[in-house]
Each structure stands twice: as C-alpha cells, then as structure tokens.
Design a protein around this motif. Structure first.
Motif, PDB file in Angstrom:
ATOM      1  N   THR A 133       0.903  -1.143  -0.069  1.00  0.00           N
ATOM      2  CA  THR A 133       0.009  -0.087   0.020  1.00  0.00           C
ATOM      3  C   THR A 133       0.816   1.210  -0.027  1.00  0.00           C
ATOM      4  O   THR A 133       1.899   1.236   0.380  1.00  0.00           O
ATOM      5  CB  THR A 133      -0.780  -0.022   1.315  1.00  0.00           C
ATOM      6  N   PRO A 134       0.530   2.299  -0.435  1.00  0.00           N
ATOM      7  CA  PRO A 134      -0.957   2.678  -1.206  1.00  0.00           C
ATOM      8  C   PRO A 134      -0.782   2.133  -2.607  1.00  0.00           C
ATOM      9  O   PRO A 134       0.256   2.107  -3.175  1.00  0.00           O
ATOM     10  CB  PRO A 134      -1.345   4.154  -1.092  1.00  0.00           C
ATOM     11  N   ASN A 135      -2.067   1.893  -3.212  1.00  0.00           N
ATOM     12  CA  ASN A 135      -1.859   1.490  -4.729  1.00  0.00           C
ATOM     13  C   ASN A 135      -3.146   1.771  -5.536  1.00  0.00           C
ATOM     14  O   ASN A 135      -4.400   1.475  -4.961  1.00  0.00           O
ATOM     15  CB  ASN A 135      -1.916  -0.445  -4.707  1.00  0.00           C
ATOM     16  N   PRO A 136      -3.002   2.967  -6.134  1.00  0.00           N
ATOM     17  CA  PRO A 136      -1.968   3.484  -6.820  1.00  0.00           C
ATOM     18  C   PRO A 136      -0.950   4.237  -5.647  1.00  0.00           C
ATOM     19  O   PRO A 136      -1.476   4.693  -4.756  1.00  0.00           O
ATOM     20  CB  PRO A 136      -2.441   4.449  -7.819  1.00  0.00           C
ATOM     21  N   VAL A 137       0.186   4.511  -6.202  1.00  0.00           N
ATOM     22  CA  VAL A 137       1.139   4.898  -5.354  1.00  0.00           C
ATOM     23  C   VAL A 137       1.821   6.487  -6.049  1.00  0.00           C
ATOM     24  O   VAL A 137       1.973   6.108  -7.330  1.00  0.00           O
ATOM     25  CB  VAL A 137       2.463   4.041  -4.749  1.00  0.00           C
ATOM     26  N   LYS A 138       2.089   7.331  -5.245  1.00  0.00           N
ATOM     27  CA  LYS A 138       2.946   8.507  -5.872  1.00  0.00           C
ATOM     28  C   LYS A 138       4.370   8.437  -5.549  1.00  0.00           C
ATOM     29  O   LYS A 138       5.339   8.818  -6.104  1.00  0.00           O
ATOM     30  CB  LYS A 138       2.195   9.579  -5.518  1.00  0.00           C
ATOM     31  N   PRO A 187       9.159   6.549 -13.472  1.00  0.00           N
ATOM     32  CA  PRO A 187       7.869   7.180 -14.190  1.00  0.00           C
ATOM     33  C   PRO A 187       6.531   6.501 -13.993  1.00  0.00           C
ATOM     34  O   PRO A 187       6.569   5.443 -13.161  1.00  0.00           O
ATOM     35  CB  PRO A 187       8.319   6.850 -15.579  1.00  0.00           C
ATOM     36  N   ALA A 188       5.385   7.088 -14.322  1.00  0.00           N
ATOM     37  CA  ALA A 188       4.252   6.347 -14.211  1.00  0.00           C
ATOM     38  C   ALA A 188       4.052   5.127 -14.991  1.00  0.00           C
ATOM     39  O   ALA A 188       4.645   5.031 -15.963  1.00  0.00           O
ATOM     40  CB  ALA A 188       3.461   7.534 -14.540  1.00  0.00           C
ATOM     41  N   GLY A 189       3.324   4.164 -14.488  1.00  0.00           N
ATOM     42  CA  GLY A 189       3.094   2.977 -14.784  1.00  0.00           C
ATOM     43  C   GLY A 189       3.213   1.867 -14.102  1.00  0.00           C
ATOM     44  O   GLY A 189       2.755   1.996 -12.712  1.00  0.00           O
ATOM     45  N   ALA A 190       3.041   0.584 -14.383  1.00  0.00           N
ATOM     46  CA  ALA A 190       2.756  -0.624 -13.626  1.00  0.00           C
ATOM     47  C   ALA A 190       4.146  -1.180 -13.264  1.00  0.00           C
ATOM     48  O   ALA A 190       5.316  -0.995 -13.788  1.00  0.00           O
ATOM     49  CB  ALA A 190       2.024  -1.495 -14.422  1.00  0.00           C
ATOM     50  N   TYR A 191       4.210  -1.670 -11.872  1.00  0.00           N
ATOM     51  CA  TYR A 191       5.429  -2.227 -11.309  1.00  0.00           C
ATOM     52  C   TYR A 191       4.918  -3.657 -10.764  1.00  0.00           C
ATOM     53  O   TYR A 191       3.612  -3.725 -10.455  1.00  0.00           O
ATOM     54  CB  TYR A 191       6.125  -1.325 -10.397  1.00  0.00           C
ATOM     55  N   ILE A 192       6.030  -4.377 -10.367  1.00  0.00           N
ATOM     56  CA  ILE A 192       5.731  -5.520 -10.031  1.00  0.00           C
ATOM     57  C   ILE A 192       6.577  -5.798  -8.468  1.00  0.00           C
ATOM     58  O   ILE A 192       7.832  -5.421  -8.506  1.00  0.00           O
ATOM     59  CB  ILE A 192       6.353  -6.781 -10.461  1.00  0.00           C
ATOM     60  N   VAL A 193       5.936  -5.922  -7.362  1.00  0.00           N
ATOM     61  CA  VAL A 193       6.655  -6.273  -5.986  1.00  0.00           C
ATOM     62  C   VAL A 193       6.642  -7.670  -5.821  1.00  0.00           C
ATOM     63  O   VAL A 193       5.666  -8.248  -5.941  1.00  0.00           O
ATOM     64  CB  VAL A 193       5.656  -5.471  -4.843  1.00  0.00           C
ATOM     65  N   ARG A 194       7.845  -8.167  -5.468  1.00  0.00           N
ATOM     66  CA  ARG A 194       7.893  -9.578  -5.260  1.00  0.00           C
ATOM     67  C   ARG A 194       8.576 -10.031  -3.812  1.00  0.00           C
ATOM     68  O   ARG A 194       9.712  -9.383  -3.623  1.00  0.00           O
ATOM     69  CB  ARG A 194       8.733 -10.355  -6.526  1.00  0.00           C
ATOM     70  N   ALA A 195       8.069 -10.804  -3.097  1.00  0.00           N
ATOM     71  CA  ALA A 195       8.424 -11.305  -1.986  1.00  0.00           C
ATOM     72  C   ALA A 195       8.941 -12.569  -2.030  1.00  0.00           C
ATOM     73  O   ALA A 195       8.262 -13.668  -2.237  1.00  0.00           O
ATOM     74  CB  ALA A 195       7.418 -11.261  -0.824  1.00  0.00           C
ATOM     75  N   VAL A 196      10.389 -12.990  -1.891  1.00  0.00           N
ATOM     76  CA  VAL A 196      10.769 -14.171  -2.261  1.00  0.00           C
ATOM     77  C   VAL A 196      11.424 -14.737  -1.053  1.00  0.00           C
ATOM     78  O   VAL A 196      12.085 -14.423  -0.167  1.00  0.00           O
ATOM     79  CB  VAL A 196      12.017 -13.901  -3.007  1.00  0.00           C
ATOM     80  N   ILE A 207       0.380   0.201  -9.244  1.00  0.00           N
ATOM     81  CA  ILE A 207       0.515   1.241 -10.357  1.00  0.00           C
ATOM     82  C   ILE A 207       0.961   2.548  -9.503  1.00  0.00           C
ATOM     83  O   ILE A 207       0.631   2.877  -8.622  1.00  0.00           O
ATOM     84  CB  ILE A 207      -1.189   1.577 -10.732  1.00  0.00           C
ATOM     85  N   LYS A 208       2.005   2.901 -10.217  1.00  0.00           N
ATOM     86  CA  LYS A 208       2.672   4.365 -10.184  1.00  0.00           C
ATOM     87  C   LYS A 208       2.113   5.544 -10.789  1.00  0.00           C
ATOM     88  O   LYS A 208       2.011   5.557 -12.127  1.00  0.00           O
ATOM     89  CB  LYS A 208       4.274   4.486 -10.284  1.00  0.00           C
ATOM     90  N   GLU A 209       1.466   6.583 -10.241  1.00  0.00           N
ATOM     91  CA  GLU A 209       0.754   7.754 -10.737  1.00  0.00           C
ATOM     92  C   GLU A 209       1.813   8.889 -11.312  1.00  0.00           C
ATOM     93  O   GLU A 209       2.908   8.818 -10.449  1.00  0.00           O
ATOM     94  CB  GLU A 209      -0.279   8.341  -9.925  1.00  0.00           C
TER      95      GLU A 209
END
Length: 209
Positions: A133-138, A187-196, A207-209
């Motif tokens: 969180t948050p999602n979207p994020v700034k 930059p704005a767009g989609a990203y992936i968070v991975r917990a390995v 989503i990054k605003e």
C-alpha cells in the motif's frame, strides 16, 4: 507503585512503556555493591502474586554515567525510554502492573510518561498476510507482512520489462513486518513487487501515478 487494573482484549499487540532516569553515588565498577534496583511486575490476581517482567540495576539502570553524591536531578538528555511487550497477556483477563524500587541508598530514580499502548493490525493485512500500500502510489510504497515473515530471502521491485529496479536482501531469513520502496524516482506505470521466500514467491502488481 501500582497501576490500575487493565484488560487487554481484542487487540493484536500491547506494550508497556515509560521514561526512566537514574544515577548512582558509587562507582559502577564497585564489585558486590548493594545497588538500587527498579523492577516491573505483573499480577493476574489483583496483586496477590506477581511475576517479574523487567529488572535493572547499576549500569543497566542508570541514565548518566557520572556518579554523584548530590541529589540527582536529570537533564533532558538523561532520560531513557524502556518498553515491555505485553502481547502474551492479551485476552488473559485483568492484569495489574507495578513498579518496585529496592533501595541501596545510591541516588534518585525518576519515572515519567507511563503508558500502555495497544496495536490493531489492518484487517486486510491479517486476512492476506501480505499487503502493498498505497496502490496506486505516488511516492513511497509500504510492503507489509503479518505475522513477521520467516524464510524470507528478499523484497524486489521490477518494472513490466522484467528489469529489477530495487531489492532488499534478508540474510537471516527472519524478516521485519515492514519494508518500503521510494517510487518517486520512477515514471508512471505498472510495477511488480516480489516477496521471495525459500519455498515460494508472492507477487503484487502496483500502479505508479
């Protein structure tokens, strides 16, 4: 010094904290001295019997390392905050906390800001065990776990092109409940968070605003 009874119910964790200031008249290197002792006790039977939760004296108690024969009055820098985890006593009925000072005729001990703090975990985090969180994020995104993760190897941030942008490695495997990534540089767009973990990988899209 006994506190009123409290009942810790329907919370996820609880902590007892206080500010302490103390000094001694004798040299702390003195062997076999009868030191002033500060103890925190807990009772589950309205003060009939007590269990010790905290006990400090000599160098473990004092907040100034200059011994003095005059009456100690602490400066603002000569206080320390101590905390005790009360989580094992949640939903265990009423409890009573008490301070016990055993004097060795050393110097003054002060207490202040005595409080019991309870924490409730976000219900969505409790249900899922993993929350971003948050999602979207700034700006900053928080990666949260409940309970504290075991066998955690790393937290990673990727873009949708498969490029690793950031990573926090956990060498011990014993993870913390919270990690953060600064997203303001991307930059704005989609990203992936991975917990390995050693046995699995958990993925969340943000989503990054």
């Amino acid at each position: 010094l006994r506190l009123p009874e409290v009942n810790l119910i329907n919370v996820d964790s609880a902590f007892f904290s206080f500010q302490v200031a103390a000094a001694v008249a004798s040299e702390t290197s003195l062997v076999g001295n009868n030191w002033d002792t500060l103890e925190v006790l807990i009772s589950k039977d309205c003060g009939l019997t007590y269990t010790s939760l905290y006990k400090k004296w000599d160098s473990t108690l004092i907040t100034t390392y200059t011994n003095t024969l005059i009456s100690f009055v602490p400066a603002s820098s000569e206080w320390r905050k101590d905390s005790i985890d009360l989580t094992p006593y949640i939903n265990q009925g009423k409890i009573m906390l008490a301070f016990r000072n055993t004097t060795g005729n050393e110097n003054n001990i002060y207490l202040d800001d005595i409080s019991i703090r309870t924490i409730n975990i976000n219900p969505n985090l409790k249900a899922a065990g993993f929350l971003v969180t948050p999602n979207p994020v700034k700006n900053s995104v928080a990666v949260q776990f409940y309970p504290n993760p075991s066998n955690l190897k790393s937290i990673q941030l990727y873009n949708l092109f498969g490029q690793k942008l950031a990573e926090t490695n956990i060498s011990s495997g014993a993870g913390l409940p919270l990690y953060t990534f600064n997203m303001s540089r991307y930059p704005a767009g989609a990203y992936i968070v991975r917990a390995v973990f050693t046995d699995k990988v958990i993925v969340k899209k943000i989503i990054k605003e």
